[in-house]
Design a protein around this motif. Sequence first.
Motif, PDB file in Angstrom:
ATOM      1  N   PHE A  81       0.795  -1.225   0.000  1.00  0.00           N
ATOM      2  CA  PHE A  81       0.000   0.000   0.000  1.00  0.00           C
ATOM      3  C   PHE A  81       0.834   1.284   0.000  1.00  0.00           C
ATOM      4  O   PHE A  81       0.405   2.302  -0.542  1.00  0.00           O
ATOM      5  CB  PHE A  81      -0.936   0.020   1.206  1.00  0.00           C
ATOM      6  CG  PHE A  81      -1.984  -1.053   1.172  1.00  0.00           C
ATOM      7  CD1 PHE A  81      -3.119  -0.906   0.403  1.00  0.00           C
ATOM      8  CD2 PHE A  81      -1.829  -2.221   1.899  1.00  0.00           C
ATOM      9  CE1 PHE A  81      -4.084  -1.896   0.353  1.00  0.00           C
ATOM     10  CE2 PHE A  81      -2.787  -3.221   1.868  1.00  0.00           C
ATOM     11  CZ  PHE A  81      -3.921  -3.057   1.086  1.00  0.00           C
ATOM     12  N   THR A  82       2.020   1.257   0.628  1.00  0.00           N
ATOM     13  CA  THR A  82       2.816   2.478   0.709  1.00  0.00           C
ATOM     14  C   THR A  82       3.499   2.804  -0.606  1.00  0.00           C
ATOM     15  O   THR A  82       3.515   3.960  -1.031  1.00  0.00           O
ATOM     16  CB  THR A  82       3.876   2.348   1.817  1.00  0.00           C
ATOM     17  OG1 THR A  82       3.222   2.146   3.071  1.00  0.00           O
ATOM     18  CG2 THR A  82       4.732   3.596   1.904  1.00  0.00           C
ATOM     19  N   VAL A  83       4.078   1.793  -1.261  1.00  0.00           N
ATOM     20  CA  VAL A  83       4.848   2.053  -2.478  1.00  0.00           C
ATOM     21  C   VAL A  83       3.996   2.684  -3.589  1.00  0.00           C
ATOM     22  O   VAL A  83       4.449   3.633  -4.235  1.00  0.00           O
ATOM     23  CB  VAL A  83       5.550   0.771  -2.967  1.00  0.00           C
ATOM     24  CG1 VAL A  83       6.355   1.059  -4.230  1.00  0.00           C
ATOM     25  CG2 VAL A  83       6.476   0.223  -1.883  1.00  0.00           C
ATOM     26  N   PRO A  84       2.752   2.229  -3.838  1.00  0.00           N
ATOM     27  CA  PRO A  84       1.940   2.921  -4.845  1.00  0.00           C
ATOM     28  C   PRO A  84       1.702   4.395  -4.521  1.00  0.00           C
ATOM     29  O   PRO A  84       1.712   5.250  -5.413  1.00  0.00           O
ATOM     30  CB  PRO A  84       0.628   2.117  -4.843  1.00  0.00           C
ATOM     31  CG  PRO A  84       1.034   0.747  -4.418  1.00  0.00           C
ATOM     32  CD  PRO A  84       2.098   0.978  -3.398  1.00  0.00           C
ATOM     33  N   PHE A  85       1.470   4.700  -3.235  1.00  0.00           N
ATOM     34  CA  PHE A  85       1.276   6.099  -2.843  1.00  0.00           C
ATOM     35  C   PHE A  85       2.557   6.894  -3.077  1.00  0.00           C
ATOM     36  O   PHE A  85       2.534   8.009  -3.607  1.00  0.00           O
ATOM     37  CB  PHE A  85       0.856   6.183  -1.381  1.00  0.00           C
ATOM     38  CG  PHE A  85       0.618   7.587  -0.893  1.00  0.00           C
ATOM     39  CD1 PHE A  85      -0.611   8.198  -1.069  1.00  0.00           C
ATOM     40  CD2 PHE A  85       1.630   8.309  -0.271  1.00  0.00           C
ATOM     41  CE1 PHE A  85      -0.835   9.506  -0.631  1.00  0.00           C
ATOM     42  CE2 PHE A  85       1.427   9.605   0.169  1.00  0.00           C
ATOM     43  CZ  PHE A  85       0.190  10.201  -0.009  1.00  0.00           C
ATOM     44  N   LEU A  86       3.697   6.322  -2.683  1.00  0.00           N
ATOM     45  CA  LEU A  86       4.974   7.001  -2.865  1.00  0.00           C
ATOM     46  C   LEU A  86       5.281   7.217  -4.342  1.00  0.00           C
ATOM     47  O   LEU A  86       5.809   8.262  -4.734  1.00  0.00           O
ATOM     48  CB  LEU A  86       6.099   6.187  -2.218  1.00  0.00           C
ATOM     49  CG  LEU A  86       6.098   6.093  -0.698  1.00  0.00           C
ATOM     50  CD1 LEU A  86       7.260   5.236  -0.224  1.00  0.00           C
ATOM     51  CD2 LEU A  86       6.167   7.470  -0.072  1.00  0.00           C
ATOM     52  N   ASP A  91       7.102   3.186 -16.548  1.00  0.00           N
ATOM     53  CA  ASP A  91       5.632   3.146 -16.508  1.00  0.00           C
ATOM     54  C   ASP A  91       5.151   3.368 -15.074  1.00  0.00           C
ATOM     55  O   ASP A  91       4.343   2.620 -14.547  1.00  0.00           O
ATOM     56  CB  ASP A  91       5.127   1.801 -17.037  1.00  0.00           C
ATOM     57  CG  ASP A  91       3.600   1.746 -17.123  1.00  0.00           C
ATOM     58  OD1 ASP A  91       2.977   2.819 -17.279  1.00  0.00           O
ATOM     59  OD2 ASP A  91       3.039   0.638 -17.013  1.00  0.00           O
ATOM     60  N   ILE A  92       5.683   4.407 -14.447  1.00  0.00           N
ATOM     61  CA  ILE A  92       5.312   4.702 -13.061  1.00  0.00           C
ATOM     62  C   ILE A  92       3.825   5.011 -12.947  1.00  0.00           C
ATOM     63  O   ILE A  92       3.156   4.590 -11.981  1.00  0.00           O
ATOM     64  CB  ILE A  92       6.140   5.880 -12.512  1.00  0.00           C
ATOM     65  CG1 ILE A  92       7.611   5.468 -12.382  1.00  0.00           C
ATOM     66  CG2 ILE A  92       5.608   6.332 -11.151  1.00  0.00           C
ATOM     67  CD1 ILE A  92       7.848   4.348 -11.389  1.00  0.00           C
ATOM     68  N   GLN A  93       3.267   5.738 -13.922  1.00  0.00           N
ATOM     69  CA  GLN A  93       1.851   6.087 -13.838  1.00  0.00           C
ATOM     70  C   GLN A  93       0.974   4.845 -13.907  1.00  0.00           C
ATOM     71  O   GLN A  93      -0.061   4.756 -13.235  1.00  0.00           O
ATOM     72  CB  GLN A  93       1.474   7.058 -14.954  1.00  0.00           C
ATOM     73  CG  GLN A  93       0.128   7.744 -14.745  1.00  0.00           C
ATOM     74  CD  GLN A  93       0.065   8.513 -13.437  1.00  0.00           C
ATOM     75  OE1 GLN A  93       0.977   9.271 -13.114  1.00  0.00           O
ATOM     76  NE2 GLN A  93      -1.007   8.307 -12.667  1.00  0.00           N
ATOM     77  N   GLY A  94       1.373   3.871 -14.725  1.00  0.00           N
ATOM     78  CA  GLY A  94       0.638   2.611 -14.775  1.00  0.00           C
ATOM     79  C   GLY A  94       0.685   1.886 -13.448  1.00  0.00           C
ATOM     80  O   GLY A  94      -0.295   1.257 -13.029  1.00  0.00           O
ATOM     81  N   PHE A  95       1.821   1.979 -12.767  1.00  0.00           N
ATOM     82  CA  PHE A  95       1.974   1.397 -11.431  1.00  0.00           C
ATOM     83  C   PHE A  95       1.004   2.048 -10.460  1.00  0.00           C
ATOM     84  O   PHE A  95       0.329   1.375  -9.675  1.00  0.00           O
ATOM     85  CB  PHE A  95       3.422   1.590 -10.973  1.00  0.00           C
ATOM     86  CG  PHE A  95       3.757   0.989  -9.648  1.00  0.00           C
ATOM     87  CD1 PHE A  95       4.227  -0.305  -9.553  1.00  0.00           C
ATOM     88  CD2 PHE A  95       3.622   1.731  -8.477  1.00  0.00           C
ATOM     89  CE1 PHE A  95       4.554  -0.864  -8.323  1.00  0.00           C
ATOM     90  CE2 PHE A  95       3.943   1.190  -7.247  1.00  0.00           C
ATOM     91  CZ  PHE A  95       4.407  -0.117  -7.172  1.00  0.00           C
ATOM     92  N   VAL A  96       0.925   3.382 -10.506  1.00  0.00           N
ATOM     93  CA  VAL A  96       0.058   4.135  -9.585  1.00  0.00           C
ATOM     94  C   VAL A  96      -1.412   3.857  -9.869  1.00  0.00           C
ATOM     95  O   VAL A  96      -2.224   3.726  -8.947  1.00  0.00           O
ATOM     96  CB  VAL A  96       0.347   5.646  -9.704  1.00  0.00           C
ATOM     97  CG1 VAL A  96      -0.638   6.446  -8.859  1.00  0.00           C
ATOM     98  CG2 VAL A  96       1.775   5.947  -9.286  1.00  0.00           C
ATOM     99  N   ASP A  97      -1.770   3.745 -11.152  1.00  0.00           N
ATOM    100  CA  ASP A  97      -3.172   3.615 -11.542  1.00  0.00           C
ATOM    101  C   ASP A  97      -3.667   2.175 -11.591  1.00  0.00           C
ATOM    102  O   ASP A  97      -4.841   1.939 -11.919  1.00  0.00           O
ATOM    103  CB  ASP A  97      -3.389   4.247 -12.923  1.00  0.00           C
ATOM    104  CG  ASP A  97      -3.155   5.756 -12.914  1.00  0.00           C
ATOM    105  OD1 ASP A  97      -3.264   6.355 -11.835  1.00  0.00           O
ATOM    106  OD2 ASP A  97      -2.849   6.315 -13.990  1.00  0.00           O
ATOM    107  N   SER A  98      -2.826   1.217 -11.275  1.00  0.00           N
ATOM    108  CA  SER A  98      -3.211  -0.189 -11.364  1.00  0.00           C
ATOM    109  C   SER A  98      -4.445  -0.485 -10.514  1.00  0.00           C
ATOM    110  O   SER A  98      -4.492  -0.130  -9.327  1.00  0.00           O
ATOM    111  CB  SER A  98      -2.057  -1.087 -10.914  1.00  0.00           C
ATOM    112  OG  SER A  98      -2.444  -2.442 -10.905  1.00  0.00           O
TER     113      SER A  98
END
Length: 504
Positions: free
Chosen positions: A68-73, A295-302
Amino acid sequence: MTTPSGSDARPAHSDPIPAHARSTTMRTDDRVSAGQPPAAGLKANAIGLPGALMQSVTTMSPAITVAFTVPFLAGTAGVASPLVVLLAAVVSYLLGYSLAQLTRHITSAGTYHSFVSRLLGPRWGFLAAWAYLLFYPVATAMLCGLFGSTTHRVLLSEYGWDVPWWAPMMLLLVAVAALAYRGVELAVGVTVALGVFEILVMVALSVWGLLQPGDGGTSLNWLTGSGAPTGNGFFLGFVFSIYTYTGWDAAASLGEETANPRRNIPKAVLGSIVILGVFVVLTTWGQLAGWGTRDIQGFVDSEQLPVFVLAHKYWGPLWFLALLALLNSIVGGAIACMNASARFMYGMARSGALPGPLARLSRHQTPVAAIGVQTVINVVVGLAMIGTVGLYNVYSFTGLMFTFALAVVYVMGSVAVWRMYRTMARHEFNWVKHAVVPFLGSAALILVAYESLDPLPESPFVWALPVVVVWMVGGLVLLLVRRRGLDDEPPEAARPGATEAPVR
């Protein structure tokens, strides 16, 4: 402090503890070794260093951090996230070092409330406790709600089972309360087993990501700080990362039940920060590399938690190991937070800061009344948080809220370190240990919190600080109402059943 013969070993002005208080500061286990009957209280020597260490580690919930923390970061600090969590570990170590200095001379289930009350006065101690009450009691509710939401999401997406989120939440609440009531040995034993399992699984998954990275490869460029979208995002991620390490102080709440606490509790506090610091940096780096840093945005929006996507990618049908690790982390963290919060309430009740009945113990020498109250809080607060900020925002919102609230406590704790080693332990005073380190930790915490608010984060996270401000204003009002009662309260060490360790 007294010599073996019982005579005063220092001038009166060097020790602020009244004579009547010094006579009752011997720990329960000290009485037993002296051949005297043990006083009623928490069970002394119930756990050792490994149990105290894992109490802090599991409170920090390693697998939850990965999931949960890594996606927020990633959404705030981008590919610089590993640097953010590394710097947060350094600040946390400075703050933990101050707590370790306090626990070398005082052991109490009331932790910061007892430390600040003893060294700065009961009014400051009450405010520290009031801020602290916004953490552990609420954290237990948050974790149980997180267990419900995670179970609901996974069962629905993987198997099509629409299990209501509140059902697993209530099931965990009952299980945690039962373990806490049964005894600290059993509860800590469960957290040790769960903590080891989740760490091994998440480290394995992260190493896999580093060895078989996605688009962008494995790089150490994050060490330069490049890749953060904005300076504000970097600092907001920094503040949230400090929350990632929050829980290192949980071992101190078991000080009265830990063997040789003045040696083991400082080791547990600092050791837990080092262990989790290495773990968080490695898993943050490995998870971003495995997904692909381009693809950081894809990581965040998964839509699915990235950790599950990576587990499917690398382990196929064995992906459920990541799910088990995450659920174990939530369960272990909930148990550890229940242990800490119940003992914190017990310590406050014993000192008179909370109603006396909360200091009642069960036949297992556990704070049964505090456990009961905490369970009710879990149900009410858990449902209220989910209803206000949303099922999937609870973790991130409470993380920011906890960090702002605990900043107040940690700063008071740093001042208490100075006070302790300029008065009751003056012969041990060291400018670096007891002045420079506490100042640096507090200053860094305040600076990072300030920078994270310029500009203000988006809703609902923007409301985290106002909630803390309203809570602290309520504490100030309550302090004014009961000011006379606080002035009349004797030190905790002077109360029957107190278990503060004497300075030696």
